[in-house]
Scaffold this motif. Structure first.
Motif, mmCIF file in Angstrom:
data_model
loop_
_atom_site.group_PDB
_atom_site.id
_atom_site.type_symbol
_atom_site.label_atom_id
_atom_site.label_comp_id
_atom_site.label_asym_id
_atom_site.label_seq_id
_atom_site.Cartn_x
_atom_site.Cartn_y
_atom_site.Cartn_z
ATOM 1 N N THR A 60 13.754 6.930 -62.329
ATOM 2 C CA THR A 60 14.762 6.320 -61.457
ATOM 3 C C THR A 60 14.247 6.290 -60.024
ATOM 4 N N ASN A 61 15.003 5.609 -59.151
ATOM 5 C CA ASN A 61 14.575 5.536 -57.757
ATOM 6 C C ASN A 61 14.695 6.875 -57.041
ATOM 7 N N LEU A 62 15.384 7.854 -57.654
ATOM 8 C CA LEU A 62 15.445 9.193 -57.072
ATOM 9 C C LEU A 62 14.452 10.141 -57.732
ATOM 10 N N GLY A 63 13.591 9.606 -58.611
ATOM 11 C CA GLY A 63 12.516 10.422 -59.160
ATOM 12 C C GLY A 63 12.837 11.127 -60.463
ATOM 13 N N TRP A 64 14.029 10.926 -61.018
ATOM 14 C CA TRP A 64 14.345 11.552 -62.299
ATOM 15 C C TRP A 64 13.709 10.751 -63.415
ATOM 16 N N SER A 65 13.162 11.435 -64.398
ATOM 17 C CA SER A 65 12.478 10.728 -65.479
ATOM 18 C C SER A 65 12.985 11.206 -66.831
ATOM 19 N N ASP A 66 12.785 10.356 -67.800
ATOM 20 C CA ASP A 66 13.136 10.679 -69.180
ATOM 21 C C ASP A 66 12.205 9.859 -70.070
ATOM 22 N N ALA A 67 12.123 10.242 -71.332
ATOM 23 C CA ALA A 67 11.286 9.516 -72.282
ATOM 24 C C ALA A 67 11.882 9.665 -73.664
ATOM 25 N N LEU A 103 27.809 31.367 -42.399
ATOM 26 C CA LEU A 103 28.582 30.212 -41.920
ATOM 27 C C LEU A 103 29.679 29.807 -42.890
ATOM 28 N N GLY A 104 30.032 30.695 -43.801
ATOM 29 C CA GLY A 104 31.081 30.356 -44.760
ATOM 30 C C GLY A 104 30.505 29.667 -45.982
ATOM 31 N N ASP A 105 31.420 29.150 -46.786
ATOM 32 C CA ASP A 105 31.065 28.523 -48.063
ATOM 33 C C ASP A 105 30.522 27.122 -47.783
ATOM 34 N N LEU A 106 29.236 26.938 -48.020
ATOM 35 C CA LEU A 106 28.575 25.676 -47.654
ATOM 36 C C LEU A 106 28.455 24.691 -48.816
ATOM 37 N N TRP A 107 29.063 25.027 -49.972
ATOM 38 C CA TRP A 107 28.988 24.098 -51.117
ATOM 39 C C TRP A 107 30.037 23.009 -50.952
ATOM 40 N N LEU A 108 29.655 21.783 -51.181
ATOM 41 C CA LEU A 108 30.620 20.678 -51.183
ATOM 42 C C LEU A 108 31.727 20.988 -52.179
ATOM 43 N N GLY A 109 32.961 20.880 -51.737
ATOM 44 C CA GLY A 109 34.085 21.150 -52.625
ATOM 45 C C GLY A 109 34.370 22.628 -52.787
ATOM 46 N N GLY A 110 33.572 23.501 -52.188
ATOM 47 C CA GLY A 110 33.855 24.927 -52.205
ATOM 48 C C GLY A 110 33.209 25.711 -53.329
ATOM 49 N N SER A 111 32.513 25.048 -54.248
ATOM 50 C CA SER A 111 31.810 25.746 -55.340
ATOM 51 C C SER A 111 30.541 24.971 -55.663
ATOM 52 N N PRO A 112 29.517 25.665 -56.155
ATOM 53 C CA PRO A 112 28.273 24.954 -56.463
ATOM 54 C C PRO A 112 28.473 23.901 -57.541
ATOM 55 N N ARG A 113 28.027 22.701 -57.237
ATOM 56 C CA ARG A 113 28.150 21.566 -58.155
ATOM 57 C C ARG A 113 26.838 20.805 -58.175
ATOM 58 N N PHE A 114 26.648 20.023 -59.227
ATOM 59 C CA PHE A 114 25.476 19.156 -59.295
ATOM 60 C C PHE A 114 25.699 17.900 -58.448
ATOM 61 N N ALA A 115 24.624 17.379 -57.900
ATOM 62 C CA ALA A 115 24.707 16.111 -57.169
ATOM 63 C C ALA A 115 25.139 15.009 -58.130
ATOM 64 N N ASN A 116 25.999 14.151 -57.627
ATOM 65 C CA ASN A 116 26.512 13.066 -58.459
ATOM 66 C C ASN A 116 25.583 11.868 -58.364
ATOM 67 N N VAL A 117 24.441 11.988 -59.030
ATOM 68 C CA VAL A 117 23.476 10.880 -59.062
ATOM 69 C C VAL A 117 23.222 10.513 -60.518
ATOM 70 N N PRO A 118 22.971 9.226 -60.801
ATOM 71 C CA PRO A 118 22.752 8.837 -62.198
ATOM 72 C C PRO A 118 21.434 9.374 -62.722
ATOM 73 N N LEU A 119 21.477 9.965 -63.888
ATOM 74 C CA LEU A 119 20.267 10.480 -64.535
ATOM 75 C C LEU A 119 19.895 9.577 -65.700
ATOM 76 N N PRO A 120 18.595 9.434 -65.964
ATOM 77 C CA PRO A 120 18.165 8.549 -67.046
ATOM 78 C C PRO A 120 18.292 9.206 -68.418
#
Ligand SMILES: [Zn+2]
Length: 369
Positions: free
Chosen positions: A345-352, A258-275
């Motif tokens: 975080t509310n998206l499940g990312w953790s840090d310590a 189905l063509g290039d399915l990456w947002l922006g045309g190349s693989p990128r990380f989701a823009n979510v805040p990480l702790p």
């Protein structure tokens, strides 16, 4: 060593007849929001472990920075299913992603390898090594997805959607197929597939956001080393598609892509805040027997747990909080303490992180009158 998995077979088992009509075309129901993917050059830094004990680190490194020089398809909807740079240890075989070994493998950019070019590794008929020592299986004949070298790390939803499967690919056999597996449907006739997990954090029917942690990678099912199998499949059982699309010279041998399915045309990380936890300690200026401990972290919906650790290794809970802040801790004179703070975080990312250690003053000797 080889990493073997069989998601296509699972897909065939899980054909959904109800949704056949949906899957006939990739419906442009999910608009491409480039702002949901990080711009090239930006990294989600602290999730950058590259361990891959069972395979040599010779694969392409997926950094989220590359430019495929391909336009995104109108249905582009994906971001990478993890954070931080990781090796790609097996690619999608356009000729053909059916788990049959035909001696020939075709990458999304048109590169073709075969048993006589670049390999094969004599110990593994389906892997056509491309590197000195012939130890990696970047080219794995018939592979219908992408393997990433995640070593027991958080796995992220590659797009918003609803969880269709959260459990064993074969409930009666934990060493079969892709083991603990999550499938997410995205409302566009496609599902994303996350195999070989060691832990699942979502439930069937649950809605998930882009970049939300859905589980922990691992090596359940048929795998000889920890990794993530990530695949994109038609929801109606019509088979896999390559999220990279096809940029080869001739027509795509796998014609249902189905063509290039990456947002922006190349693989990128989701823009979510990480702790990323910071912890500080100090003496309370008003009371020398009290330690002041402060904690903070970027993120959203953060939940903190603050623990104290004594010099003999005892651990106790000081508090739980949903805000960054400062607390007072009254210890024993002359004793040393440090503090351990975890955040989720509310998206499940953790840090310590830990504080420096701090020693309370001992009792002052009595002054003679
Ligand atoms: Zn795989």
């Amino acid at each position: 060593m080889a990493v073997i998995d069989w998601p296509l077979a699972v897909r065939v088992i899980r054909i959904s007849f109800v949704l056949v009509a949906l899957g006939l075309q990739l419906v442009a129901a999910a608009p491409a929001h480039a702002g949901q993917a990080l711009a090239p050059g930006q990294r989600q830094g602290q999730y950058s472990r590259w361990f891959y004990p069972s395979q040599m680190p010779y694969g392409a490194l997926e950094t989220g920075n590359a430019n495929l020089h391909e336009p995104a398809s109108s249905g582009a909807f994906l971001t990478l299913p993890f954070m931080g740079a990781h090796y790609i240890t097996s690619l999608f075989d356009h000729c053909y992603p059916d788990y049959q070994a035909n001696g020939r493998l075709c990458r999304w950019d048109g590169r073709v390898v075969s048993k006589t070019v670049g390999g094969p590794d004599p110990g593994f008929d389906w892997g056509y090594a491309q590197t000195p020592g012939q130890h990696d299986y970047l080219y794995y004949d018939g592979h219908d997805g992408y393997d990433f070298g995640l070593y027991y790390e958080s796995v992220a939803a590659a797009a918003p959607g609803r969880v269709k499967l959260a459990g064993w690919a074969v409930p009666s056999c934990h060493s079969c197929l892709s083991g603990l597996t999550v499938e997410i449907v995205h409302g566009n006739g496609l599902l994303t597939y996350y195999g070989h997990l060691s832990r699942i954090d979502v439930a069937v029917g649950q809605s998930v956001q882009r970049g939300q942690v859905i589980g922990l990678s691992g090596m359940t099912g048929t795998a000889t080393g920890p990794h993530l199998h990530f695949g994109v499949y038609y929801e109606n059982g019509r088979g896999p598609v390559d999220p990279f699309g096809w940029a080869g010279g001739g027509p795509d041998p796998w014609s249902t892509d189905l063509g290039d399915l990456w947002l922006g045309g190349s693989p990128r990380f989701a823009n979510v805040p990480l702790p990323q936890v910071g912890v500080a300690v100090g003496r309370d200026p008003l009371d020398p027997t009290v330690i002041s401990v402060s904690w903070h972290s970027p993120g959203a919906g953060n939940v903190y747990e603050v623990q104290f650790v004594t010099q003999d290794g005892g651990v106790g809970e000081l508090l739980r909080s949903n805000i960054a802040g400062t607390a007072r801790f009254a210890g024993e004179p002359g004793k040393t303490y440090w503090f351990w703070v975890t955040v989720r975080t509310n998206l499940g990312w953790s840090d310590a992180n830990s504080s420096p250690s701090i020693t309370l003053p001992g009792f002052e000797p009595k002054q003679a009158q």
